[in-house]
Design a protein around this motif. Structure first.
Motif, PDB file in Angstrom:
ATOM      1  N   SER A 157      10.707   1.030 -26.275  1.00  0.00           N
ATOM      2  CA  SER A 157      10.739   1.026 -27.730  1.00  0.00           C
ATOM      3  C   SER A 157      12.010   1.362 -28.186  1.00  0.00           C
ATOM      4  O   SER A 157      12.934   2.058 -27.643  1.00  0.00           O
ATOM      5  N   GLY A 158      12.408   1.161 -29.807  1.00  0.00           N
ATOM      6  CA  GLY A 158      13.589   1.386 -30.421  1.00  0.00           C
ATOM      7  C   GLY A 158      14.178   2.908 -30.117  1.00  0.00           C
ATOM      8  O   GLY A 158      15.177   3.422 -29.567  1.00  0.00           O
ATOM      9  N   GLY A 159      13.088   3.694 -30.031  1.00  0.00           N
ATOM     10  CA  GLY A 159      13.351   5.189 -29.984  1.00  0.00           C
ATOM     11  C   GLY A 159      13.547   5.517 -28.679  1.00  0.00           C
ATOM     12  O   GLY A 159      14.485   6.488 -28.490  1.00  0.00           O
ATOM     13  N   MET A 160      12.962   4.934 -27.663  1.00  0.00           N
ATOM     14  CA  MET A 160      12.982   5.297 -26.223  1.00  0.00           C
ATOM     15  C   MET A 160      14.597   4.963 -25.833  1.00  0.00           C
ATOM     16  O   MET A 160      15.250   5.440 -25.170  1.00  0.00           O
ATOM     17  N   ALA A 161      14.886   3.762 -26.172  1.00  0.00           N
ATOM     18  CA  ALA A 161      15.923   3.058 -25.889  1.00  0.00           C
ATOM     19  C   ALA A 161      17.277   4.029 -26.302  1.00  0.00           C
ATOM     20  O   ALA A 161      18.082   4.062 -25.828  1.00  0.00           O
ATOM     21  N   GLN A 162      17.045   4.445 -27.514  1.00  0.00           N
ATOM     22  CA  GLN A 162      18.055   5.417 -28.132  1.00  0.00           C
ATOM     23  C   GLN A 162      18.374   6.376 -27.302  1.00  0.00           C
ATOM     24  O   GLN A 162      19.497   7.054 -26.996  1.00  0.00           O
ATOM     25  N   ARG A 163      17.152   7.073 -26.932  1.00  0.00           N
ATOM     26  CA  ARG A 163      17.074   8.135 -26.185  1.00  0.00           C
ATOM     27  C   ARG A 163      17.967   8.196 -24.602  1.00  0.00           C
ATOM     28  O   ARG A 163      18.667   8.688 -24.189  1.00  0.00           O
ATOM     29  N   VAL A 164      17.505   6.893 -24.167  1.00  0.00           N
ATOM     30  CA  VAL A 164      18.368   6.389 -22.856  1.00  0.00           C
ATOM     31  C   VAL A 164      19.825   6.298 -23.018  1.00  0.00           C
ATOM     32  O   VAL A 164      20.689   6.936 -22.401  1.00  0.00           O
ATOM     33  N   MET A 165      20.205   5.752 -24.174  1.00  0.00           N
ATOM     34  CA  MET A 165      21.497   5.560 -24.299  1.00  0.00           C
ATOM     35  C   MET A 165      22.109   6.904 -24.568  1.00  0.00           C
ATOM     36  O   MET A 165      23.367   7.386 -24.199  1.00  0.00           O
ATOM     37  N   ILE A 166      21.675   7.787 -25.269  1.00  0.00           N
ATOM     38  CA  ILE A 166      22.092   9.385 -25.635  1.00  0.00           C
ATOM     39  C   ILE A 166      22.367   9.762 -24.028  1.00  0.00           C
ATOM     40  O   ILE A 166      23.174  10.266 -23.692  1.00  0.00           O
ATOM     41  N   ALA A 167      21.287   9.686 -23.208  1.00  0.00           N
ATOM     42  CA  ALA A 167      21.179  10.338 -21.863  1.00  0.00           C
ATOM     43  C   ALA A 167      22.540   9.755 -21.061  1.00  0.00           C
ATOM     44  O   ALA A 167      23.269  10.442 -20.456  1.00  0.00           O
ATOM     45  N   MET A 168      22.781   8.454 -21.400  1.00  0.00           N
ATOM     46  CA  MET A 168      23.833   7.933 -20.630  1.00  0.00           C
ATOM     47  C   MET A 168      25.320   8.442 -21.108  1.00  0.00           C
ATOM     48  O   MET A 168      26.163   8.681 -20.411  1.00  0.00           O
ATOM     49  N   ALA A 169      25.180   8.544 -22.375  1.00  0.00           N
ATOM     50  CA  ALA A 169      26.498   9.053 -23.192  1.00  0.00           C
ATOM     51  C   ALA A 169      26.699  10.318 -22.637  1.00  0.00           C
ATOM     52  O   ALA A 169      28.046  10.469 -22.586  1.00  0.00           O
ATOM     53  N   ILE A 170      25.996  11.314 -22.437  1.00  0.00           N
ATOM     54  CA  ILE A 170      26.191  12.651 -22.152  1.00  0.00           C
ATOM     55  C   ILE A 170      26.112  12.712 -20.457  1.00  0.00           C
ATOM     56  O   ILE A 170      26.749  13.858 -20.206  1.00  0.00           O
ATOM     57  N   SER A 171      25.953  11.714 -19.759  1.00  0.00           N
ATOM     58  CA  SER A 171      25.850  12.020 -18.425  1.00  0.00           C
ATOM     59  C   SER A 171      27.094  12.420 -17.654  1.00  0.00           C
ATOM     60  O   SER A 171      27.033  12.912 -16.819  1.00  0.00           O
ATOM     61  N   THR A 172      28.266  11.913 -18.165  1.00  0.00           N
ATOM     62  CA  THR A 172      29.386  12.197 -17.657  1.00  0.00           C
ATOM     63  C   THR A 172      30.378  13.226 -17.918  1.00  0.00           C
ATOM     64  O   THR A 172      31.333  13.414 -17.793  1.00  0.00           O
ATOM     65  N   ASN A 173      29.336  14.054 -18.962  1.00  0.00           N
ATOM     66  CA  ASN A 173      30.171  15.359 -19.550  1.00  0.00           C
ATOM     67  C   ASN A 173      31.597  14.840 -20.062  1.00  0.00           C
ATOM     68  O   ASN A 173      32.658  15.439 -19.713  1.00  0.00           O
TER      69      ASN A 173
END
Ligand SMILES: Nc1ncnc2c1ncn2[C@@H]1O[C@H](COP(=O)(O)OP(=O)(O)OP(=O)(O)O)[C@@H](O)[C@H]1O
Ligand code: SF4
Ligand SMILES: [Mg+2]
Length: 334
Positions: A157-173
């Motif tokens: 869903s849009g909300g889930m995709a947004q959360r995945v993207m947020i996880a990716m963005a912060i994954s590299t510190n």
């Protein structure tokens, strides 16, 4: 020392509307210290996203980006070649996009995309990278994160995709996180969870954050400094509490004053609602008014405001800036 230093950033777009490229973002100057969060607000079309895309080196080919200074950690961003950008993006600077599908490849599984990013930037083994991805998905509130790792973005869903993207963005510190309306499409509880997570990372990793939002309640709660944009210019900036309690620019004043039941001298009671509407619209970049950009909508306009561009005034010691020749004196709205 500043992590990010921007002086006189200008963005033009080549267009078939005119011979000359259209001047979009004008003389933007700001800096960001390590570990600091800068809130950015402004109505739709004020140039918030294109500024961020320019700082990530991913604006459309029709854009011409120039600046006297655009340095991240001493590195001149505008002189980077694509290969050098690939090292900086993710590792040094990461972005949560307004539209998650801009950042996710719909044809690659979440696992593939996350694990590859984590392995490339953190040098972890595949197994450790998978563990880290699962942990991050859990942190952004994704239920059954192990199973979700196997999903493809189009299955989310849009909300889930947004959360995945947020996880990716912060994954590299990253040292700098640009969060461009990071919580649109998310419900209030998840919004709060994500913003608290960004705040926690800011404090724990000494990460700097540019937080773009339409929600004045969010900036008042999370960001130490605030920048108000209008028609491609910064019209006011300074300490968030100073701006919210004593706005000097009529645009900031209008944004705050037209909030239903706004009690701007009492931040805790500030209702969390989107930016209110002010009569009139932000001018398109190819139809700018002469003089102050806000003059057609400003209740304090005088003929002097309509003659020539208005320079930004800098007030020390708190480094308060505003672009107005008749700034509001009392500023307190009740
Ligand atoms: N590739 C482009 N070519 C020409 N003009 C563009 C291009 N991309 C953006 N613009 C112009 O820049 C304007 C500002 O865009 P931007 O996306 O930065 O606004 P914003 O402040 O982020 O608004 P919102 O709050 O809706 O996200 C757009 O309204 C559009 O007119
Ligand atoms: S310069 Fe004039 S028109 Fe512009 S914001 Fe100030 S008072 Fe209003
Ligand atoms: Mg935007």
């Amino acid at each position: 020392m500043s992590l990010l230093e921007v002086k006189n950033l200008n963005i033009h777009f080549k267009s078939d509307r005119s011979k000359e490229p259209i001047h979009a973002v004008r003389d933007l100057s700001f800096s960001l210290k390590q570990g600091e969060m800068l809130g950015v607000v402004g109505e739709s079309g004020s140039g918030k996203s294109i500024t961020n895309l320019a700082l990530m080196g991913i604006l459309a080919d029709s854009a011409i980006v120039k600046a006297d200074v655009a340095k991240l950690n001493g590195v001149d961003l505008l002189s980077l070649k694509e290969k050098e950008w690939q090292k900086i993006r993710g590792q040094e600077i990461s972005m949560i996009f307004q539209d998650p599908m801009t950042a996710l490849n719909p044809f690659l599984s979440v696992q593939f995309q996350m694990v590859e990013t984590i392995q490339t930037h953190l040098g972890l083994s595949k197994k450790d990278a998978i563990d880290k991805a699962v942990e991050l998905l859990g942190l952004v509130g994704i239920p059954s994160p192990k199973d979700r790792l196997k999903a493809y973005p189009f299955e989310l869903s849009g909300g889930m995709a947004q959360r995945v993207m947020i996880a990716m963005a912060i994954s590299t510190n990253p040292k700098l996180l640009i969060a461009d309306e990071p919580t649109t499409a998310l419900d209030v509880t998840i919004q709060k969870q994500i913003l608290n997570l960004i705040k926690m990372l800011q404090e724990k990793n000494n990460m700097s954050v540019i937080l773009v939002t339409h929600d004045l309640g969010v900036v008042s709660e999370y960001s130490e400094r605030l920048q108000v944009m209008y028609a491609g210019e910064i019209v006011e900036s300074g300490k968030t509490t100073d701006l919210i309690t004593h706005p000097r620019h009529p645009y900031t004043h209008a944004l705050l004053a037209s909030r239903p039941g706004a009690l701007v001298d009492n931040l805790k009671r500030m209702p969390k609602t989107p930016l209110p509407s002010i009569s009139g619209i932000v001018p398109a970049f190819h139809q700018r008014p002469i003089g102050c950009q806000f003059n057609p909508r400003c209740e304090f306009v005088t003929p002097e405001c309509q003659r020539s561009p208005i320079a930004i005034e800098v007030m020390e010691p708190k480094h308060r800036e505003f672009r107005c020749i008749h700034p509001i004196q009392s500023g307190v709205i009740s």
